[in-house]
Write a protein that holds these residues in place. Structure first.
Motif, PDB file in Angstrom:
ATOM      1  N   THR A  83       1.030  -1.472  -0.189  1.00 61.94           N
ATOM      2  CA  THR A  83       0.043   0.425   0.014  1.00 61.94           C
ATOM      3  C   THR A  83       1.139   0.926   0.104  1.00 61.94           C
ATOM      4  N   VAL A  84      -0.038   2.533  -0.501  1.00 62.04           N
ATOM      5  CA  VAL A  84       0.675   3.611  -0.348  1.00 62.04           C
ATOM      6  C   VAL A  84       0.049   4.831   0.107  1.00 62.04           C
ATOM      7  N   HIS A  85       0.179   5.189   1.150  1.00 60.87           N
ATOM      8  CA  HIS A  85      -0.647   6.342   2.072  1.00 60.87           C
ATOM      9  C   HIS A  85       0.586   6.858   3.199  1.00 60.87           C
ATOM     10  N   SER A  86      -0.185   8.272   2.975  1.00 61.23           N
ATOM     11  CA  SER A  86       0.877   9.180   4.085  1.00 61.23           C
ATOM     12  C   SER A  86       1.598   9.836   3.209  1.00 61.23           C
ATOM     13  N   GLY A  87       2.465   9.757   2.209  1.00 64.25           N
ATOM     14  CA  GLY A  87       3.803  10.018   1.762  1.00 64.25           C
ATOM     15  C   GLY A  87       4.772   8.332   2.201  1.00 64.25           C
ATOM     16  N   LYS A  88       3.857   6.840   2.445  1.00 62.83           N
ATOM     17  CA  LYS A  88       4.936   6.257   2.781  1.00 62.83           C
ATOM     18  C   LYS A  88       4.536   5.144   2.312  1.00 62.83           C
ATOM     19  N   VAL A  89       5.275   4.096   2.470  1.00 62.37           N
ATOM     20  CA  VAL A  89       5.578   2.420   0.387  1.00 62.37           C
ATOM     21  C   VAL A  89       5.729   1.980   1.813  1.00 62.37           C
ATOM     22  N   VAL A  90       4.521   1.083   1.461  1.00 59.34           N
ATOM     23  CA  VAL A  90       4.602  -0.318   2.435  1.00 59.34           C
ATOM     24  C   VAL A  90       4.819  -1.575   1.766  1.00 59.34           C
ATOM     25  N   LEU A  91       5.926  -2.378   2.358  1.00 57.57           N
ATOM     26  CA  LEU A  91       6.346  -3.684   0.889  1.00 57.57           C
ATOM     27  C   LEU A  91       4.878  -5.188   1.139  1.00 57.57           C
ATOM     28  N   ASP A  92       4.822  -5.387   0.315  1.00 52.80           N
ATOM     29  CA  ASP A  92       4.244  -6.804   0.248  1.00 52.80           C
ATOM     30  C   ASP A  92       5.333  -7.507   0.635  1.00 52.80           C
ATOM     31  N   LEU A  93       6.089  -8.033   1.587  1.00 51.02           N
ATOM     32  CA  LEU A  93       6.895  -9.309   2.001  1.00 51.02           C
ATOM     33  C   LEU A  93       7.226 -10.700   1.132  1.00 51.02           C
ATOM     34  N   ASP A  94       5.604 -10.750   0.733  1.00 48.53           N
ATOM     35  CA  ASP A  94       5.315 -11.936   0.147  1.00 48.53           C
ATOM     36  C   ASP A  94       5.441 -11.930  -1.625  1.00 48.53           C
TER      37      ASP A  94
END
Length: 83
Positions: A52-63
């Protein structure tokens, strides 16, 4: 993704965790990002590796990340927590 990814955005493995790096460059022709991971350098992250991407952050999907990226993530904060 909820919003667009911008160069310089911080990269995380989960919300509420410390950042592990930042987006260096967008690679639209490869449908990927060039991400700097602390203590490891630059890695190409495929778009499917972004949860996901929100609030200027990129959150990775480790899978959906290659083994070398997972290893780099595991070492990202190591210098702050010596053995």
């Amino acid at each position: 993704m909820a919003e667009s990814i911008e160069e310089g955005a911080l990269v995380f493995v989960a919300d509420g965790e410390d950042g592990i790096g930042s987006v260096r460059r967008l690679l639209p022709d490869e449908n990927a990002l060039l991400v700097y991971i602390e203590n490891a350098g630059d890695f190409v992250i495929p778009a499917r590796g972004v949860r996901t991407v929100h609030s200027g952050k990129v959150v990775l999907d480790l899978d959906h990340l290659p083994p070398e990226v997972l290893e780099a993530i595991g070492n990202a904060r190591r210098s702050e927590y010596p053995h």
